[in-house]
Design a protein around this motif. Sequence first.
Motif, PDB file in Angstrom:
ATOM      1  N   VAL A   4       0.497  -1.508  -0.202  1.00  0.00           N
ATOM      2  CA  VAL A   4      -0.117  -0.292   0.316  1.00  0.00           C
ATOM      3  C   VAL A   4       0.738   1.492   0.034  1.00  0.00           C
ATOM      4  CG1 VAL A   4      -1.910   0.848   1.275  1.00  0.00           C
ATOM      5  CG2 VAL A   4      -2.116  -0.855   1.356  1.00  0.00           C
ATOM      6  N   ARG A   5       2.136   1.184   0.602  1.00  0.00           N
ATOM      7  CA  ARG A   5       2.968   2.647   0.865  1.00  0.00           C
ATOM      8  C   ARG A   5       3.686   2.094  -0.498  1.00  0.00           C
ATOM      9  NH1 ARG A   5       8.015   3.769   5.090  1.00  0.00           N
ATOM     10  NH2 ARG A   5       8.010   5.890   3.978  1.00  0.00           N
ATOM     11  N   LEU A   6       4.380   1.780  -1.328  1.00  0.00           N
ATOM     12  CA  LEU A   6       4.258   1.425  -2.536  1.00  0.00           C
ATOM     13  C   LEU A   6       4.246   2.247  -3.168  1.00  0.00           C
ATOM     14  CD1 LEU A   6       7.472   0.486  -3.749  1.00  0.00           C
ATOM     15  CD2 LEU A   6       5.950  -1.524  -4.512  1.00  0.00           C
ATOM     16  N   ARG A   7       2.726   1.578  -3.387  1.00  0.00           N
ATOM     17  CA  ARG A   7       2.062   1.988  -4.524  1.00  0.00           C
ATOM     18  C   ARG A   7       1.214   3.688  -4.450  1.00  0.00           C
ATOM     19  NH1 ARG A   7      -3.548   3.566  -5.272  1.00  0.00           N
ATOM     20  NH2 ARG A   7      -4.752   2.448  -7.415  1.00  0.00           N
ATOM     21  N   ALA A   8       1.442   4.009  -3.164  1.00  0.00           N
ATOM     22  CA  ALA A   8       1.592   5.868  -2.679  1.00  0.00           C
ATOM     23  C   ALA A   8       2.203   6.259  -2.586  1.00  0.00           C
ATOM     24  CB  ALA A   8       0.934   5.588  -0.810  1.00  0.00           C
ATOM     25  N   GLU A   9       3.594   6.255  -2.366  1.00  0.00           N
ATOM     26  CA  GLU A   9       4.594   6.604  -2.919  1.00  0.00           C
ATOM     27  C   GLU A   9       5.016   6.745  -4.105  1.00  0.00           C
ATOM     28  OE1 GLU A   9       6.745   8.056  -0.971  1.00  0.00           O
ATOM     29  OE2 GLU A   9       5.447   7.677   1.091  1.00  0.00           O
ATOM     30  N   ALA A 130      -0.816   6.747 -12.448  1.00  0.00           N
ATOM     31  CA  ALA A 130      -0.576   6.015 -11.564  1.00  0.00           C
ATOM     32  C   ALA A 130      -1.373   5.066 -11.500  1.00  0.00           C
ATOM     33  CB  ALA A 130       0.514   6.743 -10.607  1.00  0.00           C
ATOM     34  N   SER A 131      -2.628   5.247 -11.491  1.00  0.00           N
ATOM     35  CA  SER A 131      -3.651   4.452 -10.635  1.00  0.00           C
ATOM     36  C   SER A 131      -4.580   3.934 -11.458  1.00  0.00           C
ATOM     37  CB  SER A 131      -4.585   5.872  -9.774  1.00  0.00           C
ATOM     38  OG  SER A 131      -5.369   6.269 -10.864  1.00  0.00           O
ATOM     39  N   ASP A 132      -4.092   4.274 -13.280  1.00  0.00           N
ATOM     40  CA  ASP A 132      -4.642   3.448 -14.240  1.00  0.00           C
ATOM     41  C   ASP A 132      -3.301   1.994 -14.403  1.00  0.00           C
ATOM     42  OD1 ASP A 132      -6.639   5.094 -15.365  1.00  0.00           O
ATOM     43  OD2 ASP A 132      -5.474   5.496 -16.864  1.00  0.00           O
ATOM     44  N   VAL A 133      -2.662   2.026 -14.120  1.00  0.00           N
ATOM     45  CA  VAL A 133      -1.255   0.676 -13.916  1.00  0.00           C
ATOM     46  C   VAL A 133      -0.990   0.628 -12.751  1.00  0.00           C
ATOM     47  CG1 VAL A 133      -0.876   1.832 -16.502  1.00  0.00           C
ATOM     48  CG2 VAL A 133       0.158   2.051 -14.414  1.00  0.00           C
ATOM     49  N   LEU A 134      -1.073   1.093 -12.230  1.00  0.00           N
ATOM     50  CA  LEU A 134      -0.556   0.408 -10.485  1.00  0.00           C
ATOM     51  C   LEU A 134      -1.850  -0.248  -9.504  1.00  0.00           C
ATOM     52  CD1 LEU A 134       1.412   3.095  -9.726  1.00  0.00           C
ATOM     53  CD2 LEU A 134       2.379   1.105  -9.955  1.00  0.00           C
ATOM     54  N   PRO A 135      -1.270  -2.025  -9.266  1.00  0.00           N
ATOM     55  CA  PRO A 135      -2.419  -2.538  -8.613  1.00  0.00           C
ATOM     56  C   PRO A 135      -3.024  -1.364  -7.186  1.00  0.00           C
ATOM     57  CG  PRO A 135      -0.042  -3.879  -8.660  1.00  0.00           C
ATOM     58  CD  PRO A 135       0.132  -2.336  -8.760  1.00  0.00           C
TER      59      PRO A 135
END
Length: 135
Positions: A4-9, A130-135
Amino acid sequence: MSRVRLRAETIEWLSRPEFSHAITLAPNRKDMEPELLRKMLGAFCCEVDKFMLRTSNPRSRYSCERLHLVAMPEKLDSNPHLHCVANFTRAFWQHNLDKPWEEELSKIWKRFTRGAGSIEIDVNSSERVASDVLP
């Protein structure tokens, strides 16, 4: 680091002001191997550098003067395409943005995809790419 943190960063990093534009590069070919897509992206970036820097050999320039672009592949098994963020700010390119660069990017991508490809160029809106491609 948690997922979750990795995605947010990552989203925060891709939303930085220096990544001013979101670009979607689609070769529109089903037989596209990931390695070929990577090579096409490299050649595309080199041609953009040639156009923006008005030079025939952009590799002789410092990397800090060349195109800053981050690409994330999506749907490699069915409809391969790249979601990118790139720096097309006036602070970076200065007077080189006076040229019709958006039209030229489209021509360059069409040349590498032999006319089949499509390109979308938009202003980078915070988390969209970022939200299009990150899980």
